[in-house]
Design an enzyme around this catalytic site. Structure first.
Site, PDB file in Angstrom:
ATOM      1  N   ASN A   1      -4.713   5.807  -0.912  1.00 39.47           N
ATOM      2  CA  ASN A   1      -3.844   6.189   0.202  1.00 39.47           C
ATOM      3  C   ASN A   1      -3.155   7.524  -0.013  1.00 39.47           C
ATOM      4  OD1 ASN A   1      -4.435   4.101   1.890  1.00 39.47           O
ATOM      5  ND2 ASN A   1      -2.753   2.806   1.230  1.00 39.47           N
TER       6      ASN A   1
ATOM      7  N   GLU B   1      -6.931  -1.538  -6.716  1.00 39.42           N
ATOM      8  CA  GLU B   1      -6.100  -0.657  -7.539  1.00 39.42           C
ATOM      9  C   GLU B   1      -5.098  -1.512  -8.309  1.00 39.42           C
ATOM     10  OE1 GLU B   1      -5.937   3.466  -4.970  1.00 39.42           O
ATOM     11  OE2 GLU B   1      -4.644   1.816  -4.338  1.00 39.42           O
TER      12      GLU B   1
ATOM     13  N   HIS C   1      -3.540  -3.770  -5.404  1.00 35.85           N
ATOM     14  CA  HIS C   1      -3.785  -3.268  -4.051  1.00 35.85           C
ATOM     15  C   HIS C   1      -5.244  -3.491  -3.661  1.00 35.85           C
ATOM     16  CE1 HIS C   1      -4.032   0.229  -1.013  1.00 35.85           C
ATOM     17  NE2 HIS C   1      -3.639  -0.885  -0.415  1.00 35.85           N
TER      18      HIS C   1
ATOM     19  N   SER D   1       0.822  -1.212   0.000  1.00 32.30           N
ATOM     20  CA  SER D   1       0.000   0.000   0.000  1.00 32.30           C
ATOM     21  C   SER D   1       0.854   1.258   0.000  1.00 32.30           C
ATOM     22  CB  SER D   1      -0.912   0.014   1.232  1.00 32.30           C
ATOM     23  OG  SER D   1      -0.149  -0.030   2.419  1.00 32.30           O
TER      24      SER D   1
END
Length: 314
Positions: free
Chosen positions: A220, A182, A170, A149
């Protein structure tokens, strides 16, 4: 004539190889490295959608705990999915578990897999050592993917000789419930690899989004600076943790306030992400560490996983 024939056969063979190389990989067999929450979740959804899955970790004890967790999670899913049909519910659980096996030897199982998904500790050196070793044993067509991440996918891919067959996948916690994945494409990731991974995530019932190999990807990159700014707001004494959380839930419509979310994600995980970004760009104000976060992690108060963090849990 024999020479012409050989040339023709060689030409056809070469064309066939090129055609095969251009085709997308249909992922049927998946190896997941790491039996923690994320790895177990990825293994669960892959097995539940008909893929043959091998879950790998360092010990049988860890794998036994992971398998038990997967079974319990499957029963919850099945109870909702087959609310009026207990028999179908049991069959779903047993069929999914039948698609899942475990191993403590990653090198011994990757030779027959289509996709390796890594979900181990967020440490670049450890990930590089793992992929460098597996690169020697995996089949030529096998795609490697990291569930990191925070780390740069390119830096992990460079430990292998298959940069064109390397990308980021992800997933989000909890994997069985969260729809987003992702798909991270590095400058070296081939279009075939990228499309193969997009197709794979769709077979899992997930919604893939694409992103370049930028720190934090999409979610993130936006989320962690927001969390850190909430901590800074609290550290300055501008507002209490409770009022900050209430404000973001009632004012912005968020299901969780930032402090609730940090505790849920894990204070250690959040700290690791921001420290990694700070090392890459120490001048970026969004990537600055927060003293109160560092202090709590040093005290092993990691949030929900330890029963204490910014909030205490009963």
């Amino acid at each position: 004539m024999a020479f012409v024939t050989r040339q023709f056969v060689r030409s056809v063979s070469s064309s066939s190889t090129a055609a095969a190389t251009a085709k997308k990989i249909m992922v049927k067999h998946v190896t997941v490295i790491g039996g923690g929450l994320m790895g177990a979740g990825i293994a669960q959804v892959a097995a539940a959608t008909g893929h043959r899955v091998v879950l790998v970790d360092q010990s049988d004890d860890i794998l036994a705990k992971s398998t038990k967790g997967i079974e319990e999670s499957l029963k919850k899913v099945a109870k909702k999915k087959f609310a009026d049909n207990p028999k179908a519910s049991d069959e779903f659980v047993q069929k999914t578990l039948g698609n899942l096996s475990t191993s403590t030897d990653a090198a011994a199982v990757v030779h027959s897999t289509d996709l390796v998904v890594e979900a181990i500790v967020e440490n670049l050196k450890v990930k590089n050592e793992l992929f460098q070793r597996l690169d020697k044993f995996a089949a030529e067509h096998t795609i490697f993917a990291s569930n990191t991440s925070s780390l740069q996918i390119t830096s992990i891919a460079n430990a292998t000789t298959r940069q064109d067959r390397f990308a980021g996948l992800h997933f989000f916690n909890p994997v069985p419930l969260m729809k987003l994945v992702e798909v991270i494409k590095t400058p070296m990731t081939s279009q075939k690899t990228f499309e193969s991974l997009v197709d794979f995530t769709k077979t899992l019932g997930k919604h893939p989004v694409s992103c370049k190999d930028t720190p934090g990807f999409i979610v993130n990159r936006l989320l962690v600076p927001y969390l850190m700014e909430a901590v800074r707001l609290y550290e300055r004494g501008d507002a209490s943790k409770e009022d900050i959380d209430t404000a973001m839930k009632l004012g912005a419509g968020y299901p969780m306030g930032p402090f609730e979310l940090i505790d849920y994600v894990g204070l250690d995980t959040t700290k690791f992400i921001i420290e990694g970004w700070h090392e890459m760009d120490s001048q970026n104000p969004l990537f600055q560490p927060c003293p109160s976060l560092d202090k709590l992690v040093a005290e092993k108060k990691l949030g929900k996983k330890t029963g204490e963090g910014y909030y205490k849990y009963k």
